[in-house]
Scaffold this motif. Structure first.
Motif, PDB file in Angstrom:
ATOM      1  N   GLY A  70      -3.113  -9.140  12.948  1.00 17.61           N
ATOM      2  CA  GLY A  70      -3.189  -7.808  13.538  1.00 17.61           C
ATOM      3  C   GLY A  70      -4.607  -7.401  13.911  1.00 17.61           C
ATOM      4  N   ILE A  71      -4.850  -6.066  13.977  1.00 19.90           N
ATOM      5  CA  ILE A  71      -6.124  -5.555  14.477  1.00 19.90           C
ATOM      6  C   ILE A  71      -7.238  -5.643  13.446  1.00 19.90           C
ATOM      7  CG2 ILE A  71      -4.986  -4.001  16.098  1.00 19.90           C
ATOM      8  CD1 ILE A  71      -5.507  -1.732  14.108  1.00 19.90           C
ATOM      9  N   GLY A  72      -6.887  -5.988  12.195  1.00 23.52           N
ATOM     10  CA  GLY A  72      -7.943  -6.131  11.190  1.00 23.52           C
ATOM     11  C   GLY A  72      -8.110  -4.883  10.351  1.00 23.52           C
ATOM     12  N   GLN A  73      -8.816  -4.976   9.255  1.00 26.75           N
ATOM     13  CA  GLN A  73      -8.945  -3.904   8.262  1.00 26.75           C
ATOM     14  C   GLN A  73      -9.909  -2.806   8.694  1.00 26.75           C
ATOM     15  OE1 GLN A  73      -7.146  -4.101   5.501  1.00 26.75           O
ATOM     16  NE2 GLN A  73      -7.868  -2.230   4.507  1.00 26.75           N
ATOM     17  N   SER A  74     -10.831  -3.139   9.638  1.00 27.28           N
ATOM     18  CA  SER A  74     -11.894  -2.191   9.967  1.00 27.28           C
ATOM     19  C   SER A  74     -11.357  -0.853  10.463  1.00 27.28           C
ATOM     20  CB  SER A  74     -12.838  -2.792  11.022  1.00 27.28           C
ATOM     21  OG  SER A  74     -12.089  -3.126  12.175  1.00 27.28           O
ATOM     22  N   MET A  75     -10.209  -0.894  11.159  1.00 22.38           N
ATOM     23  CA  MET A  75      -9.666   0.333  11.719  1.00 22.38           C
ATOM     24  C   MET A  75      -9.013   1.213  10.662  1.00 22.38           C
ATOM     25  SD  MET A  75      -8.072  -0.955  15.317  1.00 22.38           S
ATOM     26  CE  MET A  75      -7.555   0.700  15.724  1.00 22.38           C
ATOM     27  N   ASN A  76      -8.634   0.673   9.523  1.00 23.80           N
ATOM     28  CA  ASN A  76      -7.973   1.474   8.496  1.00 23.80           C
ATOM     29  C   ASN A  76      -8.572   1.212   7.126  1.00 23.80           C
ATOM     30  OD1 ASN A  76      -6.458  -0.954   7.443  1.00 23.80           O
ATOM     31  ND2 ASN A  76      -5.764  -0.860   9.580  1.00 23.80           N
ATOM     32  N   GLU A  77      -9.889   0.986   7.080  1.00 22.92           N
ATOM     33  CA  GLU A  77     -10.579   0.595   5.837  1.00 22.92           C
ATOM     34  C   GLU A  77     -10.387   1.662   4.766  1.00 22.92           C
ATOM     35  OE1 GLU A  77     -15.013  -0.747   4.311  1.00 22.92           O
ATOM     36  OE2 GLU A  77     -14.633  -0.402   6.438  1.00 22.92           O
ATOM     37  N   LYS A  78     -10.426   2.922   5.115  1.00 23.32           N
ATOM     38  CA  LYS A  78     -10.321   3.983   4.123  1.00 23.32           C
ATOM     39  C   LYS A  78      -8.964   3.959   3.446  1.00 23.32           C
ATOM     40  CE  LYS A  78     -10.881   8.946   3.508  1.00 23.32           C
ATOM     41  NZ  LYS A  78     -11.175  10.234   4.126  1.00 23.32           N
ATOM     42  N   ILE A  79      -7.945   3.764   4.249  1.00 27.33           N
ATOM     43  CA  ILE A  79      -6.596   3.732   3.685  1.00 27.33           C
ATOM     44  C   ILE A  79      -6.430   2.518   2.789  1.00 27.33           C
ATOM     45  CG2 ILE A  79      -4.151   3.547   4.262  1.00 27.33           C
ATOM     46  CD1 ILE A  79      -4.789   5.096   6.828  1.00 27.33           C
ATOM     47  N   GLY A  80      -6.879   1.371   3.265  1.00 23.32           N
ATOM     48  CA  GLY A  80      -6.742   0.141   2.484  1.00 23.32           C
ATOM     49  C   GLY A  80      -7.462   0.198   1.164  1.00 23.32           C
ATOM     50  N   GLU A  81      -8.570   0.972   1.117  1.00 22.24           N
ATOM     51  CA  GLU A  81      -9.364   1.003  -0.096  1.00 22.24           C
ATOM     52  C   GLU A  81      -8.835   2.009  -1.108  1.00 22.24           C
ATOM     53  OE1 GLU A  81     -11.780  -0.868  -1.097  1.00 22.24           O
ATOM     54  OE2 GLU A  81     -11.981  -2.044   0.727  1.00 22.24           O
ATOM     55  N   THR A  82      -8.281   3.146  -0.570  1.00 22.51           N
ATOM     56  CA  THR A  82      -7.992   4.246  -1.488  1.00 22.51           C
ATOM     57  C   THR A  82      -6.517   4.533  -1.644  1.00 22.51           C
ATOM     58  OG1 THR A  82      -8.198   5.852   0.304  1.00 22.51           O
ATOM     59  CG2 THR A  82     -10.193   5.324  -0.930  1.00 22.51           C
ATOM     60  N   GLY A  83      -5.631   3.904  -0.845  1.00 24.98           N
ATOM     61  CA  GLY A  83      -4.210   4.199  -0.893  1.00 24.98           C
ATOM     62  C   GLY A  83      -3.572   3.794  -2.205  1.00 24.98           C
ATOM     63  N   PHE A  84      -2.426   4.443  -2.538  1.00 25.29           N
ATOM     64  CA  PHE A  84      -1.701   4.143  -3.775  1.00 25.29           C
ATOM     65  C   PHE A  84      -1.247   2.684  -3.811  1.00 25.29           C
ATOM     66  CE2 PHE A  84       2.388   3.759  -5.906  1.00 25.29           C
ATOM     67  CZ  PHE A  84       2.034   4.111  -7.202  1.00 25.29           C
ATOM     68  N   GLY A  85      -0.824   2.191  -2.635  1.00 24.31           N
ATOM     69  CA  GLY A  85      -0.323   0.807  -2.571  1.00 24.31           C
ATOM     70  C   GLY A  85      -1.352  -0.208  -3.026  1.00 24.31           C
ATOM     71  N   MET A  86      -2.597  -0.052  -2.537  1.00 24.14           N
ATOM     72  CA  MET A  86      -3.628  -1.030  -2.897  1.00 24.14           C
ATOM     73  C   MET A  86      -4.052  -0.863  -4.349  1.00 24.14           C
ATOM     74  SD  MET A  86      -3.913  -3.108  -0.536  1.00 24.14           S
ATOM     75  CE  MET A  86      -5.273  -4.021  -1.206  1.00 24.14           C
ATOM     76  N   ARG A  87      -4.018   0.404  -4.848  1.00 24.51           N
ATOM     77  CA  ARG A  87      -4.320   0.589  -6.270  1.00 24.51           C
ATOM     78  C   ARG A  87      -3.258  -0.088  -7.129  1.00 24.51           C
ATOM     79  NH1 ARG A  87      -5.752   5.868  -4.637  1.00 24.51           N
ATOM     80  NH2 ARG A  87      -3.865   6.773  -5.581  1.00 24.51           N
ATOM     81  N   LEU A  88      -1.998   0.024  -6.672  1.00 23.61           N
ATOM     82  CA  LEU A  88      -0.899  -0.647  -7.385  1.00 23.61           C
ATOM     83  C   LEU A  88      -1.087  -2.160  -7.367  1.00 23.61           C
ATOM     84  CD1 LEU A  88       1.829  -0.574  -8.832  1.00 23.61           C
ATOM     85  CD2 LEU A  88       2.948  -0.519  -6.591  1.00 23.61           C
ATOM     86  N   VAL A  89      -1.489  -2.689  -6.189  1.00 22.23           N
ATOM     87  CA  VAL A  89      -1.754  -4.130  -6.076  1.00 22.23           C
ATOM     88  C   VAL A  89      -2.853  -4.549  -7.047  1.00 22.23           C
ATOM     89  CG1 VAL A  89      -2.700  -5.940  -4.562  1.00 22.23           C
ATOM     90  CG2 VAL A  89      -0.932  -4.363  -3.715  1.00 22.23           C
TER      91      VAL A  89
END
Length: 655
Positions: free
Chosen positions: A604-623
């Motif tokens: 896909g387009i890569g993490q740079s466009m949604n870095e904030k979500i990837g870092e702070t979202g509940f899903g990634m904390r769960l991971v």
């Protein structure tokens, strides 16, 4: 033959260098049993054994063991040099007398007698051996009688020699002494050979060899018997068999330095090579025979060596050389020589040599002496006595066989009784086993039924858990349908997917054959299809599972399922905006017993466009939390999309 003598020279040169190896094999002064008796307890040593005995016999604290070592040293030196052997025997006699030990004095007298007879001091040998008879034990008498037999054999009194051989045989059988029996058969073989009864000589010689081989110890007498068997084969015209036994005797003689036996064999090889018309080889054998005889300082062997050379020269037509060789032979055989058998052969060969040079008067005198000596050896009385002894022995052997058969019958009856008793116990044991088998069979049937019931109950539990999770998922779906806030709806959808991922685990468990593990490839395919369907992106995104079939336990599978669910959700939410088509790959591999590798990647387009979500979202904390639970490490790579990989340590749970 040159190779054979080179081996002996090599052994002589390096005997001192190699003696430390033999030392440990024969003598260990720190051991409770410091001396392994040579040619009795062991033959695992080389030609340096005499050096080892000489250096250690007087260091042993136990007088009996020290005297035994000195006696062996004296006796086996007669295989190398008679004068050295005599000196050690006299030292042993003095020491045993000083220690007031009549038993060992008698044993040293046997050794002294065996040396004296080989020095052709037959009368002295006879006196010493007779005196020893009242001092030694019964177990020593077979060997003593063997030496007395040699005295009479050297004198040409073969009937008396046979008497002593048969007495040794009786003692050996009485005491179950295999060595004494083998040696008696060997002596009888040699006596029959001298009587020109070669078939009988071969029969007894092969009996002796058989016992020596079963005994498993190479020694001087085994070596001598190989030579005697070869002689009988030679006279029967079986030259290949004779050569085979001579070669075996030479090999053993070279290994242990038995110069007397080596001289004997090379004398016979002169005759063998003459029969084969190989005169050059015969001359070489004669030279070796003389060499070993002179090393021994043994007049008997020197006389016989020159006799063999003289007979060879007669056949080669070298009559003058033959006369010189034969006169040397007779000169060595002084008035006290005693062995009329070989002396008669020397005068016969000398008569032939003189006749060939037309010295008829000298030839006549030689033949007269030959006839006189031959008549004294091969008398009708002696021949009759040996035949009578042979008959006595055959009868005794048959009586012994009958007694043995009677003993075997008694033993067989005892064995039958024992077998009946054992069979009765075995039958009882089998009945007990059968009863136990029946009981175990019933228990196993009960356990199998209980196991099936437990398996059914476990499957039922997983089925109900799956149904309950499905209900929770349905409730979440109903609740989200009444909501208008898009963010809340997304949260509810993600929660629904998480519950569904766990539900699928329990579905796999009750549908599968194994209630403790999950096949992960099929599970990931089902989970991926469900997540794509929940987002309505099954036509937009292609999901592939690049992995082999792999089974994991429930405690590992559930966290992995939740991790994959979260990463798939993130990829579908953020990696493919504006209906962009794409691909998501799942890969799971067990690299070894302790390491599990997981990778989720997209193009896909890569993490740079949604870095904030990837870092702070509940899903990634769960991971992140689930990764810690599995003691794993997470790595992210941003190139041509997003790739997140994990390494987990596998914990093995006891079932």
């Amino acid at each position: 033959m040159k190779g054979s003598i080179l081996k002996i020279v090599f052994i002589s040169i390096f005997s001192l260098v190699s003696s430390f190896v033999s030392y440990g094999q024969i003598v260990d002064l720190d051991s409770d049993n410091p001396y392994k008796k040579v040619f009795v307890d062991t033959d695992d040593f080389d030609a340096s054994y005499l050096t080892v005995l000489e250096e250690s016999w007087d260091k042993v604290k136990d007088d009996t063991i020290g005297l035994s070592m000195l006696n062996d040293l004296a006796y086996y030196w007669h295989t190398r040099n008679l004068n050295t052997s005599l000196a050690f025997a006299k030292k042993g006699l003095i020491l045993s007398a000083y220690k007031n030990n009549p038993l060992w004095e008698g044993r040293f007298q046997i050794t002294l007698g065996s040396i004296l007879l080989r020095m052709e001091k037959l009368d002295s040998a006879f006196i010493v051996l007779k005196d020893a008879k009242n001092k030694v034990k019964e177990e020593d008498l077979a060997f003593l009688n063997t030496q007395l037999g040699y005295v009479f054999e050297r004198r040409g009194e073969l009937d008396k020699a046979a008497d002593y051989a048969l007495e040794s045989l009786r003692l050996g059988e009485k005491l179950h002494d295999k060595k004494a029996i083998a040696l008696a058969y060997s002596d009888l073989s040699n006596i029959f050979w001298k009587q020109s009864k070669f078939e009988k000589g071969l029969e007894y010689g092969l009996k002796s060899i058989s016992i020596f081989e079963k005994r498993g110890i190479k020694d001087l007498d085994y070596d001598f018997t190989l030579y005697v068997v070869g002689n009988n084969y030679l006279e029967l015209g079986k030259y290949e068999e004779a050569l085979a036994y001579y070669n075996r005797s030479i090999e053993m003689g070279e290994q242990y330095g038995f110069y007397n036996n080596l001289s004997d064999v090379y004398i016979s090889l002169v005759d063998l090579n003459v029969y084969l018309k190989q005169f050059e080889a015969a001359e070489s054998a004669g030279a070796y025979a003389v060499k070993y005889a002179e090393l021994l300082e043994n007049n008997f062997m020197i006389m016989r060596s020159w006799l063999s050379i003289g007979k060879l020269q007669n056949l080669e037509g070298k009559s003058k050389e033959a006369i010189q060789s034969l006169q040397k032979s007779i000169k060595v055989a002084t008035q006290d020589f005693g062995d009329e058998y070989y002396l008669s052969q020397a005068y016969e060969a000398l008569g032939v040599a003189f006749a060939a040079t037309q010295a008829y008067e000298e030839a006549y005198q030689a033949f007269i002496k030959y006839d006189k000596l031959k008549d004294s050896i091969f008398t009708a009385e002696a021949d009759q006595r040996i035949s009578h002894l042979q008959t006595e022995f055959d009868v005794a052997l048959k009586e012994s066989t009958i007694k043995l058969q009677e003993t075997e019958l008694a033993q067989q009856s005892t064995r039958q009784t024992i077998i009946i008793v054992i069979a009765s116990f075995l039958l009882l044991f089998v009945l007990v086993l059968y009863k136990s088998y029946q009981n175990n069979k019933k228990k196993n049937a009960l356990l199998e039924r209980q196991n099936k019931e437990k398996e059914f109950l476990l499957k039922e539990i997983h089925h109900r858990v799956k149904n309950n999770l499905e209900i929770v998922s349905s409730l979440l779906a109903l609740q989200s349908a009444q909501l208008t806030d898009a963010n809340v709806v997304n949260v509810m959808q993600e929660s629904q997917n998480r519950v569904q991922s766990m539900s699928m685990i329990h579905q796999k468990l009750y549908q599968g054959t194994n209630l403790s593990t999950i096949e992960m490839k099929g599970y990931f395919n089902n989970l991926g299809t469900h997540v794509l369907d929940s987002f309505g992106m099954e036509e937009q995104v292609n999901l592939t599972c690049e992995m082999q079939a792999l089974e994991l336990d429930v405690d590992t599978a559930i966290p992995l399922g939740l991790i994959v669910n979260e990463l798939l959700t993130n990829a579908l939410k953020y990696a493919f905006p504006d209906n962009r088509k794409g691909e998501v790959k799942l890969a799971l591999e067990q690299k070894d017993k302790e390491l599990l590798c997981l990778e989720v990647s997209d193009n896909g387009i890569g993490q740079s466009m949604n870095e904030k979500i990837g870092e702070t979202g509940f899903g990634m904390r769960l991971v992140s939390l689930l990764c810690q639970q599995l003691q794993g490490k997470m790595n992210r790579m941003m190139k041509d999309g997003t790739s997140i990989s994990f390494e987990f340590k596998i914990e093995h749970h006891n079932s």
